[in-house]
Design an enzyme around this catalytic site. Structure first.
Site, mmCIF file in Angstrom:
data_model
loop_
_atom_site.group_PDB
_atom_site.id
_atom_site.type_symbol
_atom_site.label_atom_id
_atom_site.label_comp_id
_atom_site.label_asym_id
_atom_site.label_seq_id
_atom_site.Cartn_x
_atom_site.Cartn_y
_atom_site.Cartn_z
ATOM 1 N N TRP A 65 0.822 -1.191 -0.144
ATOM 2 C CA TRP A 65 -0.046 -0.119 0.030
ATOM 3 C C TRP A 65 0.861 1.186 0.012
ATOM 4 O O TRP A 65 2.036 1.180 0.388
ATOM 5 C CB TRP A 65 -0.889 0.048 1.058
ATOM 6 C CG TRP A 65 -0.730 -0.269 2.566
ATOM 7 C CD1 TRP A 65 0.864 -0.635 2.859
ATOM 8 C CD2 TRP A 65 -1.253 0.013 3.743
ATOM 9 N NE1 TRP A 65 0.669 -0.746 4.297
ATOM 10 C CE2 TRP A 65 -0.473 -0.517 4.913
ATOM 11 C CE3 TRP A 65 -2.641 0.158 4.019
ATOM 12 C CZ2 TRP A 65 -1.168 -0.231 6.038
ATOM 13 C CZ3 TRP A 65 -3.175 0.096 5.208
ATOM 14 C CH2 TRP A 65 -2.391 -0.304 6.456
ATOM 15 N N HIS A 73 -7.327 19.472 -7.509
ATOM 16 C CA HIS A 73 -7.551 19.651 -8.821
ATOM 17 C C HIS A 73 -6.526 19.168 -9.687
ATOM 18 O O HIS A 73 -5.867 19.584 -10.730
ATOM 19 C CB HIS A 73 -7.678 21.095 -9.245
ATOM 20 C CG HIS A 73 -9.047 21.711 -8.321
ATOM 21 N ND1 HIS A 73 -10.120 21.833 -9.025
ATOM 22 C CD2 HIS A 73 -9.204 21.899 -7.106
ATOM 23 C CE1 HIS A 73 -10.887 22.290 -8.278
ATOM 24 N NE2 HIS A 73 -10.501 22.470 -6.899
ATOM 25 N N HIS A 77 -10.294 15.499 -12.905
ATOM 26 C CA HIS A 77 -10.657 16.096 -11.918
ATOM 27 C C HIS A 77 -12.039 16.732 -12.043
ATOM 28 O O HIS A 77 -12.351 17.142 -13.146
ATOM 29 C CB HIS A 77 -10.012 16.878 -10.964
ATOM 30 C CG HIS A 77 -9.411 18.090 -11.425
ATOM 31 N ND1 HIS A 77 -8.454 18.189 -12.578
ATOM 32 C CD2 HIS A 77 -9.977 19.431 -11.535
ATOM 33 C CE1 HIS A 77 -8.310 19.424 -12.886
ATOM 34 N NE2 HIS A 77 -9.584 20.141 -12.172
ATOM 35 N N ASP A 79 -14.625 19.940 -10.775
ATOM 36 C CA ASP A 79 -14.844 21.129 -10.216
ATOM 37 C C ASP A 79 -16.226 21.346 -9.741
ATOM 38 O O ASP A 79 -17.024 21.204 -10.298
ATOM 39 C CB ASP A 79 -14.321 22.312 -10.984
ATOM 40 C CG ASP A 79 -12.914 22.588 -11.472
ATOM 41 O OD1 ASP A 79 -12.301 21.781 -10.952
ATOM 42 O OD2 ASP A 79 -12.499 23.543 -12.349
ATOM 43 N N HIS A 83 -15.639 26.073 -6.176
ATOM 44 C CA HIS A 83 -14.271 26.055 -6.330
ATOM 45 C C HIS A 83 -13.988 27.708 -6.923
ATOM 46 O O HIS A 83 -13.141 28.517 -6.759
ATOM 47 C CB HIS A 83 -13.880 25.156 -7.580
ATOM 48 C CG HIS A 83 -12.517 25.422 -8.173
ATOM 49 N ND1 HIS A 83 -11.383 25.575 -7.532
ATOM 50 C CD2 HIS A 83 -12.282 25.415 -9.747
ATOM 51 C CE1 HIS A 83 -10.298 25.707 -8.333
ATOM 52 N NE2 HIS A 83 -10.824 25.685 -9.729
ATOM 53 N N HIS A 212 -15.127 28.929 -15.694
ATOM 54 C CA HIS A 212 -15.185 28.773 -14.153
ATOM 55 C C HIS A 212 -16.106 29.684 -13.625
ATOM 56 O O HIS A 212 -16.867 29.360 -12.953
ATOM 57 C CB HIS A 212 -13.674 29.258 -13.589
ATOM 58 C CG HIS A 212 -12.644 28.142 -13.611
ATOM 59 N ND1 HIS A 212 -11.991 27.900 -14.813
ATOM 60 C CD2 HIS A 212 -12.363 26.840 -12.923
ATOM 61 C CE1 HIS A 212 -11.155 26.946 -14.754
ATOM 62 N NE2 HIS A 212 -11.454 26.348 -13.436
#
Lengths: 261, 400
Positions: A65, A73, A77, A79, A83, A212
């Site tokens: 492991w 991000h 990924h 958002d 954000h 955005h």
């Protein structure tokens, strides 16, 4: 009553019979996968890191492991609205509060690969979308808008981030396109192959960083660093994108798949 | 340069170092030799200068003090050792030594540069041998040592024809170093470039030079460190750690913890990752070294660069341990202290600053003179002098 509802049973049978294909839209999360670079006066995005805790050795003879670390991000990924400053007061705006229904939505794939190949700063405009709809049909409501730029084919080369002395160069939408997609087409969000939903030079637009700003201000989502969009039809794919349930998180690396015939 | 080729079936050559046990007085001499000084003990009472190091004056039992002395000497006699029971010297035979009359007074046994014979004037160097102990070496007076001299090479780290990894060749220091190593005839220079890669990297004339291999390297990523090491062609002789992230900020205020954490990751864990990946390779080489550049802020902290100074201090401590670990292998661990460098990292710091090209030159000098601890530039020299003289006072002065 042990039988599955016919709707779900149809889905299961479709996957089992391979009538439905599962397409992995995720890039591999690795330390060398590029992360977005901001001007040096701002805090920076940490890349993915992995250190082995044990690998069948003295630190764990039977198990393997790793400890991992990254920014929310980093890599492929999601958002969440929080954000962006425009989405700071959106209800359920952090990644842990996004409704589970929003993890599964159909998608429209808009192909800008030819334009992006010709112009690395290609800007997706309202006019381009009008023309696209005239040729392909209207964009239905409550869909992910996936921009196929073929930018994912540049992963592993210096031209993916495409950093020059005047910043990054990559395609993205302008404010007219974003307002149209959000207000007139009620999109779920925008998914792109580049490292950000906005174009590389979008900080210099008259309305800076419109993807955005407009997406998140209206409670919509972003998906970045997608791949394999060239394997999806323009209409009819179902996207499953489930971010990690990070308390108060602004986004999350995730596995994104699409089901399609 | 043709790369070194070896018989793949030959048994690995074991490397030995000179015998290690020494008196406490001899260790005091080695600590000064490490900084390139030529020191001898003098008696506070009768004034006699003595060698080898002792605890009291052999003439009057008075107290002995270390002092720097002139390096002049005359060779009295020469002998060639052809048989030894010592594992290290058995591998070096025949070995020439001689007695020399030091201008400072004592007659001493010294290792000799080729060509020196009885009656010759010599210039003495106080060197560290591979085991880290002080040893006198006589060079021909007024001449540069010949870097091909077999015995001299045992005390220094020649750069010519070596394979050298520069961990960060993106910053001003790393770039100057790649340039200087190339000019000094390094055989192969592996130039680490932290991501993100820029389009301009593809046309960088420095990175495009022959014998220079650009390679992605970020010391915060163990995978990238391992991959970098795996892509070096042939054996690795020298590692020079130029990676650093310099950010200002204090402890109670102005310290951006995200930046401070990354800074410490590069400085402290980054050094350990680089060492763990490269030390096993260096240990197999006849003349290997690991060089780290330290800010003089490591000695006393710095209120304006608190986190950075803490990282440098931590690295200073790690290098002591690493040096100890390498004693038995002959790999030299060199610390090069510098003041603020004249680059974008130190825009807020007034002169005097160290030009990156000067630092690069001094690093090569440190290697080629086998100097374990160097101070480059007025700020670092002054810091070390004051710290050695009165560490508690220096720490107060630096952080008033």
């Amino acid at each position: 009553m042990t039988a599955m509802d016919p709707i779900l049973a149809g889905l299961v049978a479709g996957i089992a019979s391979q009538r439905l294909r599962a397409v992995d839209l995720t890039n591999t999360l690795s330390p060398d996968f590029p992360v977005i670079v901001l001007p040096s006066e701002f805090g920076q995005c940490e890349p993915f890191r992995m250190e082995t805790v044990s690998r069948y050795d003295g630190n764990g003879p039977a198990w393997y492991w790793n400890n991992i670390s990254m920014n929310e991000h980093t890599g492929t990924h999601f958002d969440a609205p929080a954000h962006w400053i425009t989405g700071r007061d959106v209800p359920n705006g952090t990644v842990d509060e996004v409704r589970p229904e929003d993890f599964i939505h159909p998608a429209v794939v808009i192909d800008i690969s030819r334009e992006a190949a010709a112009d690395e700063d290609f800007i997706l405009t309202r006019a381009f979308l009008d023309d696209w709809e005239a040729r392909n049909g209207p964009i239905p409501p409550r869909h992910w808008i996936l921009l196929r730029s073929d930018w994912s084919k540049r992963v592993g080369t210096v031209s993916y981030l495409n950093l020059r002395e005047d910043g990054a160069h990559s395609p993205g939408p302008d404010a007219t396109a974003m307002r149209f997609l959000v207000h007139d087409r009620d999109c779920v969000g925008l998914g792109v192959e580049t490292v950000g939903t906005d174009a590389g030079q979008a900080a210099h637009f008259d309305e800076p960083l419109p993807a955005h700003s407009i997406l998140h201000g209206n409670g919509r989502f972003g998906l970045q660093c997608l791949t394999n969009l060239d394997q999806l039809p323009a209409f009819g794919a179902l996207v499953m994108a489930m971010p990690l349930k990070i308390k108060g998180g602004s986004g999350s690396p995730l596995r994104v798949i699409a089901l399609t015939v | 340069m043709s790369r070194e080729k070896r018989d793949p079936l030959a048994r690995r050559k074991e490397r030995h170092v000179q015998p290690g046990a020494r008196s406490r007085a001899m260790h005091a001499m080695a600590a000064r030799a490490a900084m390139g000084r030529f020191v001898l003990q003098g008696c506070v009472d009768c004034g006699a200068v003595t060698y080898p190091p002792r605890d009291v004056c052999p003439r009057c039992w008075g107290e002995l003090r270390w002092a720097d002395h002139g390096r002049g000497a005359r060779v009295l006699s020469v002998t060639t050792i052809r048989v030894s029971t010592d594992l290290y010297f058995r591998g070096q035979l025949p070995w020439r030594m001689g007695t020399v009359a030091l201008d400072a007074g004592p007659v001493a046994l010294a290792h000799l540069h080729a060509g020196l014979t009885a009656g010759d004037q010599a210039e003495m160097r106080l060197m560290l041998d591979r085991g880290g102990n002080a040893a006198l070496f006589a060079l021909p007076a007024g001449k540069e040592p010949d870097m091909s001299d077999r015995q001299w090479r045992e005390f220094v780290v020649p750069v010519k024809d070596c394979t050298i990894l520069v961990s960060d060749a993106r910053g001003a220091i790393g770039r100057a170093l790649v340039q200087a190593l190339h000019a000094a005839g390094a055989g192969h220079i592996v130039a680490g470039l932290a991501p993100p890669a820029r389009i301009a990297d593809l046309s960088d004339s420095l990175l495009g030079m022959e014998r220079v291999q650009p390679i992605p390297l970020d010391l915060t990523d163990p995978v990238m460190v391992a991959e970098c090491i795996s892509k070096i062609p042939g054996p690795l002789d020298i590692v020079i750690n130029t990676a650093r992230l310099v950010r200002g900020g204090g402890v109670s205020a102005d310290g951006n913890l995200v930046e401070q954490r990354r800074m410490l990751d590069v400085a402290v864990l980054g050094l350990m990752r680089l060492v763990q990946a490269s030390a096993p390779l260096l240990q197999g080489r006849p003349s290997a070294a690991f060089v780290d550049i330290l800010s003089a802020q490591a000695l006393a902290g710095d209120a304006a660069f608190a986190g950075y100074a803490a990282g440098e201090a931590a690295r200073h401590a790690l290098l002591q341990s690493f040096r100890h670990e390498m004693r038995a292998t002959g790999v030299r661990v060199l610390s090069v202290f510098t003041g603020p460098s004249d680059d974008e990292d130190h825009q807020s710091v007034p002169p005097p600053k160290v030009a990156p090209a000067r630092l690069a030159r001094e690093i090569i000098t440190a290697l080629e003179t086998g100097r374990e601890v160097s101070c480059v530039g007025d700020v670092a020299v002054d810091a070390m002098d004051r710290w050695l003289a009165d560490p508690a006072l220096y720490i107060r002065e630096r952080n008033l």
